[in-house]
Design a protein around this motif. Structure first.
Motif, PDB file in Angstrom:
ATOM      1  N   ALA A 160       6.258   1.903   2.659  1.00  0.00           N
ATOM      2  CA  ALA A 160       5.769   1.877   1.279  1.00  0.00           C
ATOM      3  C   ALA A 160       6.918   2.010   0.286  1.00  0.00           C
ATOM      4  CB  ALA A 160       4.781   3.019   1.074  1.00  0.00           C
ATOM      5  N   MET A 184       8.267   5.446  -0.189  1.00  0.00           N
ATOM      6  CA  MET A 184       9.097   5.896   0.947  1.00  0.00           C
ATOM      7  C   MET A 184      10.534   5.371   0.783  1.00  0.00           C
ATOM      8  SD  MET A 184       6.471   5.104   4.013  1.00  0.00           S
ATOM      9  CE  MET A 184       5.028   6.104   4.323  1.00  0.00           C
ATOM     10  N   GLU A 223       0.841  -1.199   0.000  1.00  0.00           N
ATOM     11  CA  GLU A 223       0.000   0.000   0.000  1.00  0.00           C
ATOM     12  C   GLU A 223       0.881   1.254   0.000  1.00  0.00           C
ATOM     13  OE1 GLU A 223      -3.146   0.187  -0.351  1.00  0.00           O
ATOM     14  OE2 GLU A 223      -3.891  -1.806   0.143  1.00  0.00           O
ATOM     15  N   GLU A 224       0.327   2.342  -0.513  1.00  0.00           N
ATOM     16  CA  GLU A 224       1.097   3.592  -0.582  1.00  0.00           C
ATOM     17  C   GLU A 224       1.093   4.361   0.731  1.00  0.00           C
ATOM     18  OE1 GLU A 224      -0.114   6.066  -3.895  1.00  0.00           O
ATOM     19  OE2 GLU A 224      -0.071   4.286  -5.161  1.00  0.00           O
ATOM     20  N   LYS A 225      -0.040   4.299   1.424  1.00  0.00           N
ATOM     21  CA  LYS A 225      -0.150   5.005   2.705  1.00  0.00           C
ATOM     22  C   LYS A 225      -1.348   4.463   3.466  1.00  0.00           C
ATOM     23  CE  LYS A 225      -0.507   9.080   0.756  1.00  0.00           C
ATOM     24  NZ  LYS A 225      -0.838  10.420   0.293  1.00  0.00           N
ATOM     25  N   GLY A 226      -1.470   4.840   4.736  1.00  0.00           N
ATOM     26  CA  GLY A 226      -2.673   4.443   5.466  1.00  0.00           C
ATOM     27  C   GLY A 226      -2.355   3.859   6.825  1.00  0.00           C
TER      28      GLY A 226
END
Ligand code: PEP
Length: 253
Positions: A79, A82, A69-72
């Motif tokens: 990620a 990052m 996932e990219e973020k959350g």
């Protein structure tokens, strides 16, 4: 045609200061080695410092894993973007220790590979059988299953950022290396599988590293095999002299 690629997987070793000391030695000693691509995979905490230290050299920096996932709300995860931000250009994905201790399934490995490639990272996708699987005659079946999970439907445009690491689990950290013939047999199988899935051009260009107790005294014979294009090195990558010797042994003759 394929530039050998040797990567040191430092696993859960080295502080930032220790990482900088090791990579500085590598940089100094490997500066003149042109025919082999070399990378290091420090722990997450040292990635940025190491990437800064090597930015004026050809040494590449890899993460030892990444999330999809990219973020959350995913406490503890990192990620792919990052990792790029920290200076990484590669990520090792599906290492047998991730599969064994952290529950990485083939599905998770596939998602991580896709996310890493989408973020612009190169991927070192690890495959390999346990001793019980080898003794039970399931080596090719397991390797095929790992490959299918990791890299079955790749876009042709990204294959130059894909490396496969064949790492028989029984050879990792055990001091027991696959013989060059045993390794070559599986590497040839992997290349033929890649040919069927991704086409002949991709299969001919994708590098297949061997990993599993590679040391200065066994590297040269392994690297001489036609389908072995470098190494993923654990224990022996923690000492500059050993790792440098392995990198030099990967030089095409
Ligand atoms: C590895 O962890 O990828 C590895 C190959 O370890 P070692 O070289 O210590 O067997």
């Amino acid at each position: 045609m394929r530039t050998p690629f040797v990567v040191g997987n430092w696993k859960l070793h080295k502080t930032i200061a220790e990482s900088l000391a090791l990579v500085t030695e590598l940089k100094n000693q490997l500066g003149s080695l042109r025919e082999v691509a070399v990378g290091v995979a420090p722990p997450f905490t040292a990635l940025h410092a190491v990437a800064k230290r090597v930015e004026d050299s050809s040494l590449a920096v890899a993460a030892q894993d990444c999330f999809w996932e990219e973020k959350g709300a995913f406490t503890g995860e990192v990620a792919p973007a990052m990792l790029r931000d920290a200076g990484c250009t590669w990520a090792i994905i599906g290492h047998s220790e991730r599969r064994q201790f952290f529950g990485d399934t083939d599905e998770a490995v596939g998602k991580k590979v896709k996310a890493a490639l989408a973020a612009g990272l190169g991927v070192i996708a690890c495959v390999g059988e346990t001793l019980a699987q080898r003794d039970g005659g399931a080596t090719f079946q397991i390797v095929e299953q790992h490959l299918a999970g990791a890299v079955s439907d790749l876009d042709a445009a990204v294959v130059d950022r894909v490396v496969i690491a064949y790492e028989p689990v029984w050879a990792i950290g055990t001091g027991r290396t696959a013989t060059p013939a045993q390794a070559q047999e599986v590497h040839a199988f992997i290349r033929s599988w890649l040919g069927k899935q991704l086409g002949a051009a991709a299969a001919a260009s994708i590098r297949i590293q061997y990993g599993g107790s590679v040391k200065p005294d066994n590297a040269a014979l392994l690297m001489r095999e036609p389908d072995i294009d470098g190494a993923l090195v654990g224990g022996a990558s923690l000492q500059a002299a050993d790792f440098v010797a392995i990198c030099r042994a990967a030089k095409p003759s």
